[in-house]
Enzyme design. Structure first.
Site, PDB file in Angstrom:
ATOM      1  N   GLY A   1       4.780   1.039  -0.623  1.00 35.97           N
ATOM      2  CA  GLY A   1       6.193   0.791  -0.914  1.00 35.97           C
ATOM      3  C   GLY A   1       6.775  -0.420  -0.207  1.00 35.97           C
ATOM      4  O   GLY A   1       7.988  -0.578  -0.135  1.00 35.97           O
TER       5      GLY A   1
ATOM      6  N   VAL B   1       5.784   1.862  11.686  1.00 32.63           N
ATOM      7  CA  VAL B   1       5.838   3.322  11.771  1.00 32.63           C
ATOM      8  C   VAL B   1       4.593   4.000  11.218  1.00 32.63           C
ATOM      9  O   VAL B   1       4.405   5.193  11.404  1.00 32.63           O
ATOM     10  CB  VAL B   1       7.063   3.895  11.016  1.00 32.63           C
ATOM     11  N   GLY B   2       3.739   3.253  10.538  1.00 34.62           N
ATOM     12  CA  GLY B   2       2.710   3.894   9.735  1.00 34.62           C
ATOM     13  C   GLY B   2       1.625   4.625  10.500  1.00 34.62           C
ATOM     14  O   GLY B   2       1.102   5.622  10.017  1.00 34.62           O
ATOM     15  N   GLU B   3       1.279   4.144  11.665  1.00 33.24           N
ATOM     16  CA  GLU B   3       0.067   4.665  12.308  1.00 33.24           C
ATOM     17  C   GLU B   3       0.303   5.789  13.308  1.00 33.24           C
ATOM     18  O   GLU B   3      -0.453   6.758  13.360  1.00 33.24           O
ATOM     19  CB  GLU B   3      -0.679   3.506  12.979  1.00 33.24           C
TER      20      GLU B   3
ATOM     21  N   ILE C   1       0.822  -1.205   0.000  1.00 32.77           N
ATOM     22  CA  ILE C   1       0.000   0.000   0.000  1.00 32.77           C
ATOM     23  C   ILE C   1       0.856   1.255   0.000  1.00 32.77           C
ATOM     24  O   ILE C   1       0.374   2.347  -0.252  1.00 32.77           O
ATOM     25  CB  ILE C   1      -0.975  -0.035   1.199  1.00 32.77           C
TER      26      ILE C   1
ATOM     27  N   SER D   1       0.359  -1.341  11.296  1.00 36.57           N
ATOM     28  CA  SER D   1       1.806  -1.074  11.227  1.00 36.57           C
ATOM     29  C   SER D   1       2.594  -2.373  11.295  1.00 36.57           C
ATOM     30  O   SER D   1       3.683  -2.420  11.860  1.00 36.57           O
ATOM     31  CB  SER D   1       2.241  -0.127  12.359  1.00 36.57           C
TER      32      SER D   1
END
Lengths: 767, 92, 161
Positions: free
Chosen positions: A491, A716-718, A489, A530
């Site tokens: 990379g 790390v996304g959220e 979604i 994440s």
């Protein structure tokens, strides 16, 4: 200190910034998203949706629609197996009752939110399908609706589900209510904690419903063959969950369904649940042709799962030196039209960043006549932590203390207990606060013009583990392929290839990553929580270890030496003292055939060792007192990212999350009229930030490796969506002296508040 | 002694007690199921509130020393384990 | 009632003959009739810019143009940016800067940015932000896109010298 692999070697690939492997297709327009697939004989589907937020469906007459030329099928809730209670474990033990999934996909008996699917049509083209939907005659008995969480809790509120009573741990209350769940966390005697405090501040907060706002609308195409085999092409974060949900809904074996995940145009948690997939399958079953459904933007806003609106009350007590003695949180979360667990999540996040001896958290999930709330990036954490960060800002002002000092004083570290109980493993909150204190931004003079100020806030998200599978194949020239079940979604193909390259001693470009359909790889849970770089990355790492183990045997055969004496040093296989030249994986490729055939490694994991993630944001703002418009002058995101595999994409997650949080804080909201209907279901009126609305977000990556992952990965996304709500709220409060305590702080709301303050000041001037 | 942190909504059964010590017989042989059975003997009704169809209540996971253990009732505990019954984590 | 008609247009430099339905938008015609699915649908109301194309030298949301209006038009889409295997500097710089995550808004951004650089080879930050404010990206937070556009502008300036 140079960062190292588990074998103690410096990283060669991890931490570099190669071009993402799937990049070219995405910039040339060749990448195929869900809506890009089509078949010569496909039919087009359209959903008939309830115009009412709450109504009894008295009758549905589709005869006129079915009589229209080009209309091939109509389905209603009657086509689904009758709703009955079927609990299933979703994700990591989360729970859903399929009765309600069933009812959400196609209404049975009652329409429970505006946009609730009532029927669906398949026709030769989209215009015919749209006309056919209009020709279906539905008689509704309109019922009073409730869309506000606090009103929905009242004893006289319209009831959504007669059978639902409040569930506490293992107990169900007797009376029907919209309060579907009560959760509690308690530590020590909170009253005693508050009486030991020198300063106690208690405030109430509200936040509005917001949407993930992914740019690509939901879509699904399905083919139900006469032999009962089903293929679904869709944009989803969780192909294996789509398969499970469709199988459960239609009571079919999993082996009859293949889900092909196409490129996905954003999700942020909103593309996990099934909406169109079961309808496409049912329509294809009826017609024997592939059926494609694509939502329009209005449908996306009305009928997919946004994030909860909330009403919270936060109370914090501190000593004069800033030490927190007690905190209490009362959280009410919009569940939407069906039972949800979002207040549960909020209860686990709300006080997580801080140490305290006593605490009390009560959280309530409340049903409303709104679409069922779904995950949105660090689900439930932003709304909960918003209030805490605002109260702490007031406390810092009251104590005359630097707001980061106050947070540092109370920050959790390894061994401290989370508010919900368990101890934190190695975490990097203190390092992150320190990095924020040391940042050029924080050290620079705060903006001091009229109506300008600076503020900070902290954010937290757990990260999830769940399950992942990967295979790694060594090609005959020693390059490699990596196949996972995690939809890419943002990379993740690149990070999977990089971790494999690191493990195998290859270059990133020598590894070809791909995402498989549900037939071609082992079960893999959602791209979300994440977890992808952490857990699927772990599967890739383990699959590489499997490969290396097999390759070592081949080297032993080639060298006619015992396997135990051969080592892989991260670049090549070595033998300590026989004078053989080291042999790389690349060199081994050509020798596979002669030493026993192809080599492929695989791994399926359900990893523990998930690393929690913390961030600190710093914002400088200016408020226009006339219009109430807030300009973000400067914004910095500081976050513990564990180990950045591809730093550019880590920065991108931090920047993108922050901008979503800025939109949440300043503009985004579901505006509803008195009947409970949404007044702004378009990107024109639901204002997500544009390039003009935000500055370039600065990023500081703090790397405290997660000991639970071979490469130190933390999700790390959220986390980055959590702090902006409090950060901007506090900055605005410090700039103009008004604490809104209600999101969004949109120009009309803020200017009204400023006007009220002005009038108050005139009425009672203060020195 | 292993320590069970009693979920606050079950503390009505323990008379408000937040943590309960449990004797662990033989390193790595005591299961969470045995712990729940022991608690149920001491605080009748405990198991009924925590279990559902011979498993943990849906939406409740067992955390041992900070880590969720997917074996649930079958998970083994050590003599110094800290045991929690709390909701698991999902995400977006 | 549906009416089909033939529309001839120059799409990415190629004369194209498309059979379209009168009710089709240019976006539908490009995707369904011409098979060019690089142009994406985000909202169908002209609010997100994912369907941006250049029509007769003007940047448009192709969802707001009816297909028959494209008769005789010169249309540039994302598929026409690269010359064979030679990516346009914007495409290269978007990749280098990681200026895309999910990538669904990327074709629209690339086309809109090309239109900007065709008009203004050395835009300021504000000019880039203003020109691209009609394109929504929900993943990146825009910073990397801004940088990519500036670098591509510099590439184009140095190659045209």
């Amino acid at each position: 200190m140079e960062k190292q692999t588990p074998g103690g070697r410096p990283y060669k690939v991890i931490g570099t910034r190669p071009i993402r492997h799937d990049g070219e297709d995405k910039v040339t327009g060749r990448a195929q998203s869900g809506a890009d697939i089509s078949f010569r004989d496909q039919l087009y589907g359209k959903v008939l949706r309830s115009p009412h937020p709450h109504a009894r469906i008295v009758s549905i007459d589709a005869s006129k629609a079915l009589a229209m030329p080009g209309v091939e099928a109509v389905i209603t809730g009657a086509e689904l197996p009758q709703p009955h209670d079927r609990m299933f474990l979703s994700g990591e033990g989360g729970v859903e009752n399929f009765r309600y999934v069933n009812d959400r996909v196609l209404a049975s008996g009652k329409a429970l939110f505006e946009g609730h699917p009532i029927a669906a049509v398949a026709a030769k083209d989209i215009w015919t399908a749209e006309e056919a939907v209009k020709a279906i005659e539905v008689t509704y008995e309109v019922l009073p609706a409730v869309t506000d969480v606090l009103k929905a809790m009242q004893p006289d509120a319209p009831l959504l589900h007669e059978e639902i009573t409040t569930e506490t741990l293992g107990e169900k209350k007797k009376e029907s209510t919209n309060v579907c769940r009560h959760t509690q966390h308690k530590r020590g005697d909170v009253d005693q904690g508050f009486s030991a405090a020198d300063v106690v501040i208690e405030r109430e907060f509200t936040t509005s419903t917001v949407h993930q706002g992914y740019i690509e609308p939901h879509n699904a195409t399905a083919l139900y063959r006469s032999d009962g085999q089903i293929t679904i092409w869709t944009s989803t974060q969780a192909p294996f969950w789509v398969r499970r949900d469709v199988a459960e809904l239609l009571e079919l074996p999993l082996s009859t369904i293949k889900v092909v995940p196409l490129e996905i145009g954003g999700g942020f948690g909103g593309k996990i649940a099934v909406y169109l997939e079961p309808l496409a399958v049912l329509l294809s079953k009826k017609t024997g042709k592939p059926v494609k459904l694509v939502m329009n933007r209005q449908e996306v806003f009305l009928a997919t799962g946004p994030a909860s609106s909330t009403a919270t009350r936060i109370k914090i007590g501190v000593k004069k030196d800033g030490t927190i003695t007690a905190a209490a949180a009362h959280l009410v979360y919009e569940a939407g039209a069906f039972p949800s667990n979002w207040a549960v999540m909020g209860s686990m996040c709300v006080l997580a960043p801080y140490k305290m001896e006593t605490l009390l958290i009560d959280a309530f999930d409340v049903l409303t006549n709104t679409p069922k709330v779904m995950a949105y990036r660090a689900p439930s954490s932003p709304q909960a932590i918003f209030g805490v960060e605002s109260v702490l800002d007031e406390i810092a002002l009251e104590l005359g203390m630097d707001p980061l000092e106050l947070r540092m004083k109370n920050a959790v570290e390894e061994g401290d207990r989370r508010a919900d109980g368990p101890k934190f493993p190695r975490i990097g909150l203190k390092e992150t606060i320190q990095a924020a204190m040391d940042s050029e931004h924080y050290k620079s003079p705060a903006p001091s013009g009229p109506n300008q100020s600076r503020a900070v806030a902290v954010g937290f998200w757990f990260n999830a583990g769940l399950q992942s599978s990967a295979t790694v194949g060594i090609n005959m020239d020693g390059t490699a392929s990596v196949v996972t079940g995690s939809v890419d979604i943002g990379g993740s193909r690149a990070s999977m290839a990089m971790m494999a390259a690191e493990a195998l001693g290859l270059k990133a470009e020598e590894v070809r990553p791909s995402v498989a359909d549900t037939d071609a790889i082992g079960h893999t849970d959602v791209t979300g929580g994440s977890r992808t770089t952490f857990a699927t990355g772990m599967a890739v790492y383990e699959a590489c270890q499997d490969v290396l183990g097999q390759l070592k045997k081949r080297v032993a055969t080639l060298w006619e030496l015992p396997e135990e004496e051969i080592e892989f040093d991260g670049s090549a296989f070595q033998h300590a003292d026989n004078g053989k030249d080291p042999m790389t994986v690349k060199e081994l490729g050509a020798k596979l055939t002669a030493t026993g055939g192809p080599v492929m490694g695989h791994s399926s994991v359900a990893p523990t060792g998930v690393g929690a993630s913390f961030g600190v944001h710093i914002a400088d703002v200016e408020v226009d007192p006339e219009t109430g418009k807030v300009t973000v002058l400067r914004y910095t995101v500081v976050q513990d990212v564990g180990q950045a595999i591809h730093p550019s994409y880590v920065e991108g997650q931090m920047q993108g999350g922050a901008v979503q949080g800025i939109g949440w804080a300043l503009n985004e909201e579901y505006v509803r009229n008195d009947e409970g209907k949404m007044m702004n279901p378009s990107f024109l009126d639901y204002r997500v930030p544009t390039m003009l609305d935000v500055p370039s977000i600065e990023t500081i990556l703090v790397e405290v490796p997660n000991p639970g992952h071979p490469y130190g990965v933390r999700g790390v996304g959220e986390t980055p969506i959590v702090p902006p709500l409090g950060t901007l709220h506090n900055a605005i409060a410090r700039a103009v002296g008004v604490r809104m305590r209600s999101l969004p702080m949109s120009p009309p709301k803020l200017s009204a508040a400023l006007q009220a303050k002005g009038l108050e000041a005139i009425a009672a001037p203060t020195p | 002694m292993a320590v069970v942190h009693v979920p606050s909504l079950l503390q009505d059964l323990t008379g408000g007690v937040e943590t309960v010590e449990v004797q662990v017989s033989g390193e790595g042989r005591t299961s969470v199921r045995q712990v729940v059975e022991e608690l149920d003997r001491r605080f009748p009704g405990f198991a009924a509130r925590l279990l559902w169809e011979d498993d943990l209540m849906p939406g409740i996971a067992v955390f041992i020393d900070g880590e969720q253990n997917r074996l649930g009732l079958r998970a083994k505990i050590a003599g110094d384990s800290q045991i929690f019954f709390i909701p698991p984590v999902v995400g977006g | 009632m549906s009416t089909k008609r033939v529309v001839t247009a120059t799409i990415n430099g190629t004369d194209s003959t498309l059979i379209v339905d009168d009710r089709m938008s240019l976006l539908d015609a490009l995707r369904d009739a011409a098979g060019l699915t690089g142009t994406k649908e985000g909202c169908l109301t002209g609010d997100c810019g994912a369907c941006s194309v250049i029509m007769n030298g003007r940047l448009v949301d192709s969802c707001l143009v009816m297909a028959p209006e494209a008769e005789g038009a010169i249309i540039e889409t994302v598929e026409g940016l690269a010359q064979g295997n030679d990516l346009h500097p914007l495409q290269k710089r978007f990749l280098e800067h990681a200026a895309l995550q999910c990538g669904v808004c990327t074709p629209g951004f690339l086309v809109a940015a090309k239109d900007l650089l065709d008009r203004n080879p050395e835009p300021t930050d504000d000019e880039v932000r203003y020109w691209l404010a009609g394109n929504l990206c929900r993943c990146t937070g825009y910073d990397k896109i801004l940088r990519a556009v500036h670098d591509a502008a510099a590439d184009l300036r140095s190659s045209s010298r």
